[in-house]
Design an enzyme around this catalytic site. Structure first.
Site, PDB file in Angstrom:
ATOM      1  N   SER A 245       0.830  -1.196   0.000  1.00 48.42           N
ATOM      2  CA  SER A 245       0.000   0.000   0.000  1.00 48.42           C
ATOM      3  C   SER A 245       0.861   1.242   0.000  1.00 48.42           C
ATOM      4  CB  SER A 245      -0.903   0.015   1.228  1.00 48.42           C
ATOM      5  OG  SER A 245      -0.126   0.376   2.345  1.00 48.42           O
ATOM      6  N   LYS A 246       0.210   2.314  -0.350  1.00 53.62           N
ATOM      7  CA  LYS A 246       0.885   3.593  -0.499  1.00 53.62           C
ATOM      8  C   LYS A 246       1.517   4.054   0.817  1.00 53.62           C
ATOM      9  CE  LYS A 246       0.102   7.581  -3.240  1.00 53.62           C
ATOM     10  NZ  LYS A 246      -0.740   8.478  -3.920  1.00 53.62           N
ATOM     11  N   ARG A 247       0.883   3.646   1.905  1.00 52.48           N
ATOM     12  CA  ARG A 247       1.396   4.086   3.201  1.00 52.48           C
ATOM     13  C   ARG A 247       2.835   3.601   3.449  1.00 52.48           C
ATOM     14  NH1 ARG A 247      -2.241   1.607   6.515  1.00 52.48           N
ATOM     15  NH2 ARG A 247      -3.674   1.564   4.806  1.00 52.48           N
ATOM     16  N   GLY A 249       5.130   2.832   1.088  1.00 54.91           N
ATOM     17  CA  GLY A 249       6.130   3.164   0.062  1.00 54.91           C
ATOM     18  C   GLY A 249       5.444   3.472  -1.241  1.00 54.91           C
TER      19      GLY A 249
END
Ligand code: GLU
Length: 473
Positions: A245-247, A249
């Site tokens: 997920s974006k959180r 990386g």
């Protein structure tokens, strides 16, 4: 197998996720391996999530990575009439029905079901409407959707190429909306109609679509269409096994390209996390050509593909080291602002071995083109002291003055000259080379003094050694 057709069917809702690129890659590889066709379809029916020019980015990235598709991309938004026609056919056959329930009513139903700890599901109220009532509602222009009529208690199963038999009971499946009140189809209807019309033989897509597949299978059955084979790819995971997920990386392909991951390395990485050529194979480096020759959906690891950045860095470093310095310099230039291309080429030559990604070229390399700032104490090697360090720097300067320009033409030559001098004079390696390296780089850790001196050239090398002496005085 003959006439194999796969497709990549992204929704243009923003950047292309690395997982999307992997899906495209596997579809491409499978098609090419089997001399089949790889098609592209833009699934743009969700008007609310549409992002302008997201389709252009998809084209650009596929092109950049060499994933050539064999059709003119199909846009679902241009096919509304076709979906409408098939929805009408389902209604006629009693396989779908008009639903006039208001959003408020549906929200209330949902809230009740959740409160009763039941999975939210439409209660089929409108499926029971009489033809007369339906007519009346239609004439009154009451807004409606068209829903799939899911039969009760029916086992729906398929043999997934990657995960074997997958089974659902229709009681767990909602009467999915197929056509929305704005006349646009939902993903399910458009996806099945298009896969049929495009004669897709193998649907290769992410695992997040597994729960949609039973709905699709019902549609194939209702239309009496040949069912394609399904292969649901395991999710991309973080090393802690959570969903990528974006959180944690970057997830956009463009972010990886911007950091200077090479396309061959990214392809190699995405192909080999989660796929192995065969038991016992330890090969880690594959070209796209080799992947086409060897790719096999059956050898995809079902347990998920770990998106391990260290592995990506390693693979990328490998491809970087394989490049010619000239070529690599071209790719590195955007990361080295405003510096002379000749100097850039030398920096790249020295740094090539250590680069994991192109953007690393601007990490700790400033001293190559900007005089370093450092504390004078850093010049003093271990048990040495200020006086002898100063003395050594003077001797070094005197020696370097005697060197010819051609001694600076290659790192090896320069190293041999300086080492021979150290030996002849009986100077300690650390006593002489530590202050030299610090004088040139201002860094605790850096490339060797020979490498730096070679990049700087004789004049700048002498200048910095002289500056260091002044600092120590
Ligand atoms: N439009 C879907 C997506 O964005 C396609 C899923 C499928 O391949 O069926 O992933």
């Amino acid at each position: 197998m003959t006439n194999i057709k796969t497709r990549f069917a992204p929704s243009p809702t923003g950047y292309l996720h690395v997982g999307g690129l992997r899906t495209a890659l596997y579809n491409f590889l499978f098609a090419r391996h089997n001399q089949g066709k790889f098609l592209l379809r833009i699934e743009d029916t969700d008007q609310a999530r549409l992002v302008k020019s997201a389709d252009k980015e998809i084209f650009k990235i596929l092109k950049e990575f060499g994933l050539k598709y064999d059709n003119k991309p199909v846009y679902q938004s241009k096919r509304l009439k076709i979906y409408q026609k098939f929805a009408d056919q389902l209604i006629k056959d009693g396989k779908a029905y008009y639903c006039f329930c208001s959003p408020e009513k549906l929200a209330k139903l949902r809230a009740e079901q959740i409160q009763q700890k039941r999975a939210p599901k439409y209660d089929k109220t409108c499926c029971k409407l009489s033809p007369a009532n339906i007519d009346k509602n239609l004439k009154a222009k009451i807004s409606y959707v068209i829903r799939l009529n899911v039969p009760p208690n029916k086992e729906i199963k398929w043999n997934d190429i990657i995960r074997g038999e997958v089974k659902f009971n229709s009681n767990d499946i909602d009467d999915q909306v197929l056509l929305k009140s704005d006349g646009f189809p939902t993903y399910h209807l458009a996806n099945v109609v298009d896969d049929h019309e495009m004669e897709i033989t193998h649907v290769i897509r992410g695992e997040e679509w597994i729960s949609s597949t039973p709905k699709h299978l019902l549609l194939y059955e209702y239309f009496s269409w040949t069912v394609p084979q399904f292969a649901h790819l395991p999710l991309l995971l973080n090393p802690d096994k959570s969903k990528l997920s974006k959180r944690q990386g970057d997830v956009a392909v463009s972010d990886y390209l911007a950091q200077g991951y090479l396309k061959d390395a990214l392809i190699n990485f995405l192909a080999t996390i989660g796929w192995t050529e065969g038991a016992g194979s330890e090969q880690e480096i594959y070209s796209l050509k080799e992947l086409i020759a060897k790719f096999d959906l059956k050898r995809i690891n079902i347990s998920g593909a770990i998106f391990n950045l260290e592995k990506l860095d390693w693979i990328n470093g490998y491809y970087i080291r394989k490049m010619k310095v000239k070529e690599l310099t071209k790719l590195c230039l955007p990361y080295l602002k405003d510096i002379n291309p000749k100097l850039a080429e030398k920096i790249v030559a020295v740094e090539q071995e250590r680069l994991k990604k192109l953007s690393d070229i601007n990490q700790n390399t400033e001293f190559f083109y900007k005089e370093p700032i450092y504390k004078p104490e850093l010049l003093i090697w271990k048990k040495s002291n200020k006086e002898s360090t100063l003395e050594n720097l003077v001797k070094l300067e005197d020696f370097i003055i005697t060197l010819k320009d051609k001694d600076f033409s290659e790192i090896k030559t320069l190293e041999a000259k300086i080492m021979a001098w150290l030996k002849k004079e009986g100077y300690g390696v650390g006593d002489m080379l530590w202050p030299m390296r610090v004088a040139l780089s201002g860094q605790q850790n850096s490339p060797s003094p020979f490498e730096i001196a070679w990049v700087l050239g004789k004049k700048e090398t002498l200048k910095r050694i002289n500056q260091a002496q002044i600092k120590l005085k």
